[in-house]
Design an enzyme around this catalytic site. Structure first.
Site, PDB file in Angstrom:
ATOM      1  N   ARG A  48     -18.731   5.967 -17.238  1.00 29.00           N
ATOM      2  CA  ARG A  48     -18.900   6.330 -16.117  1.00 29.00           C
ATOM      3  C   ARG A  48     -20.544   5.814 -14.785  1.00 29.00           C
ATOM      4  NH1 ARG A  48     -21.295  10.648 -14.281  1.00 29.00           N
ATOM      5  NH2 ARG A  48     -21.601  11.943 -16.059  1.00 29.00           N
ATOM      6  N   TYR A 101      -8.181  -1.816   9.975  1.00 27.47           N
ATOM      7  CA  TYR A 101      -7.293  -0.638   8.991  1.00 27.47           C
ATOM      8  C   TYR A 101      -7.771   0.440   9.084  1.00 27.47           C
ATOM      9  CZ  TYR A 101      -5.410   0.979   4.460  1.00 27.47           C
ATOM     10  OH  TYR A 101      -5.158   2.215   3.591  1.00 27.47           O
ATOM     11  N   ASP A 171     -15.860  -6.356   6.089  1.00 27.64           N
ATOM     12  CA  ASP A 171     -14.373  -6.048   5.351  1.00 27.64           C
ATOM     13  C   ASP A 171     -13.637  -7.792   5.206  1.00 27.64           C
ATOM     14  OD1 ASP A 171     -11.817  -5.741   4.021  1.00 27.64           O
ATOM     15  OD2 ASP A 171     -11.623  -3.596   4.840  1.00 27.64           O
ATOM     16  N   LYS A 196      -6.138  -6.156  -3.015  1.00 30.30           N
ATOM     17  CA  LYS A 196      -4.921  -7.368  -3.014  1.00 30.30           C
ATOM     18  C   LYS A 196      -4.963  -9.311  -3.177  1.00 30.30           C
ATOM     19  CE  LYS A 196      -4.616  -3.880   0.476  1.00 30.30           C
ATOM     20  NZ  LYS A 196      -5.700  -3.030  -0.326  1.00 30.30           N
TER      21      LYS A 196
END
Length: 390
Positions: A48, A101, A171, A196
């Site tokens: 983690r 987005y 982005d 993507k």
């Protein structure tokens, strides 16, 4: 300095000394043996807060983006949420583009607004409008370029020049680090949905945040570990595997997208093609300056919503599906799919617009599928006209 493809294949990992594995091993271990009380072996204690497979992906992406570091997350939205948590606090203000987005805007508007963060929606292609929107409490400017889904181009360097003390976040998902490196133009933070183009095969969800300041990295890793929005070692292995072929895939993606955009631009059924590679695109010159090529996303505006919907329902090779950046070609209707959450807002998408993610199939097959879909659209338009005439 190694070239892009060399870094994509080799950065972040060397064959291990134990077995000489060419690919980074998938360290499917939640915890790691320690050499003494609170003495870790090579810095790893618990997945983690860090894992060698995750580290390999982070180093590779940082090398490709030209940033000092990268921090991987479980999804692109987890990466976006973490950046917002790091740069904003109650009472702050963020400027976001009017074409962005839907998930990003939804997060800012529905979650961070409740936390006391103000936002302004601005046309990011108008640098003067961005500057006018800045306030004394503006702490972040959120840029997408190319934008999603209208494919507008934002001049990163021009925004960097007027940002003042605000953090400029870009982005870079639509471009990928192969086509655009925002840090070179003054961006403070770069975000990717690795789902993507970096992953590239529609088989893994992930995100990554890149930057250059140690203070930011410390904060990002704090959230990485203590909030726990971490990617699994297997997911980061898949993203890293995809990264190795990013350069060759993007070249084919771009070849096909240019052919698709040129073909669609000549069709009577199409009102407008949004693709920065077309000289008619308002952002063509800026894109040519800050991008290596023009990307693999093409948006099409039809004359009516009915034509747009018919087109989406008529393609066969272009699969009707959300997301983008995989090797296969996809088509979607943003107003009712990916951007439904912004309906009625300043970010509402024209209902005549269709977004196309162009894959790496054979160009001739892609064009043939578009031709037959457009024939269906044309037949429907003639039928509607005949009905009106009667």
């Amino acid at each position: 300095m190694p070239g892009f493809s060399t870094n994509a294949i080799h950065a972040g990992y060397e064959p291990d000394s134990l077995y000489g594995a060419i690919n980074p091993p998938i360290y499917a271990s939640t915890t790691f043996a320690q050499d003494d009380l609170a003495v870790t072996r090579n810095g790893y204690e618990y997945t983690r807060v860090g894992n060698p497979t995750i580290t390999a992906l982070e180093k590779a992406v940082a090398a490709l983006e030209g940033s000092a570091y990268a921090v991987a997350f479980a999804s692109g939205m987890a990466a976006i949420d973490t950046v917002l948590r790091v740069v904003l606090k109650p009472g702050d203000h963020i400027v976001i583009g009017s074409d962005a987005y839907g998930g990003t805007y939804r997060l800012i508007q529905q979650i961070f607004t409740q936390w006391g963060v103000e936002n302004s929606v601005v046309n990011m292609t108008d640098v003067g409008a961005v500057q006018a929107a800045l306030r004394p409490n503006t702490k972040a400017i959120w840029v997408e370029t190319p934008t999603n889904p209208a494919l507008d181009i934002v001049d990163i360097a021009a925004i960097a020049d007027i940002k003042g003390q605000a953090t400029l976040v870009v982005d870079n998902t639509f471009a990928s680090p192969y086509l655009q490196r925002p840090c070179e133009f003054g961006a403070d933070i770069v975000v990717h949905s690795t789902t993507k183009y970096i992953g590239g095969h529609s088989d893994v969800v992930g995100g990554v945040v890149c930057g250059n300041t140690p203070e930011l990295e410390e904060q990002l890793r704090f959230f990485f570990g203590w909030v726990g929005a971490i990617p699994s070692p297997f997911d980061t292995y898949l993203s890293g595997r995809g990264l190795k072929t990013l350069a060759v895939r993007m070249e084919r993606h771009c070849d096909n997208a240019e052919a698709v955009a040129t073909f669609l631009d000549a069709q009577d059924a199409v009102a407008r093609v949004c693709y920065p590679g077309l000289e008619s695109h308002p952002g063509h010159e800026v894109a040519a300056r800050q991008m290596k090529r023009f990307g693999a996303m093409v948006s099409v505006v039809f004359h009516t919503e009915e034509q747009a919907v018919t087109f989406c329902r008529s393609t066969k090779l272009f699969c009707l599906a959300e997301s983008l950046g995989g090797v296969e070609s996809l088509v979607e209707h943003p107003a009712t799919m990916t951007h439904l959450a912004v309906e009625g807002s300043a970010l509402a998408v024209p209902r005549e617009l269709v977004r196309i993610s162009v894959g790496i199939e054979d160009e001739a097959d892609l064009i043939a599928d578009l031709e037959q879909a457009l024939a269906v659209v044309a037949a429907g338009a003639k039928g509607a006209q005949a009905s009106l005439s009667s």
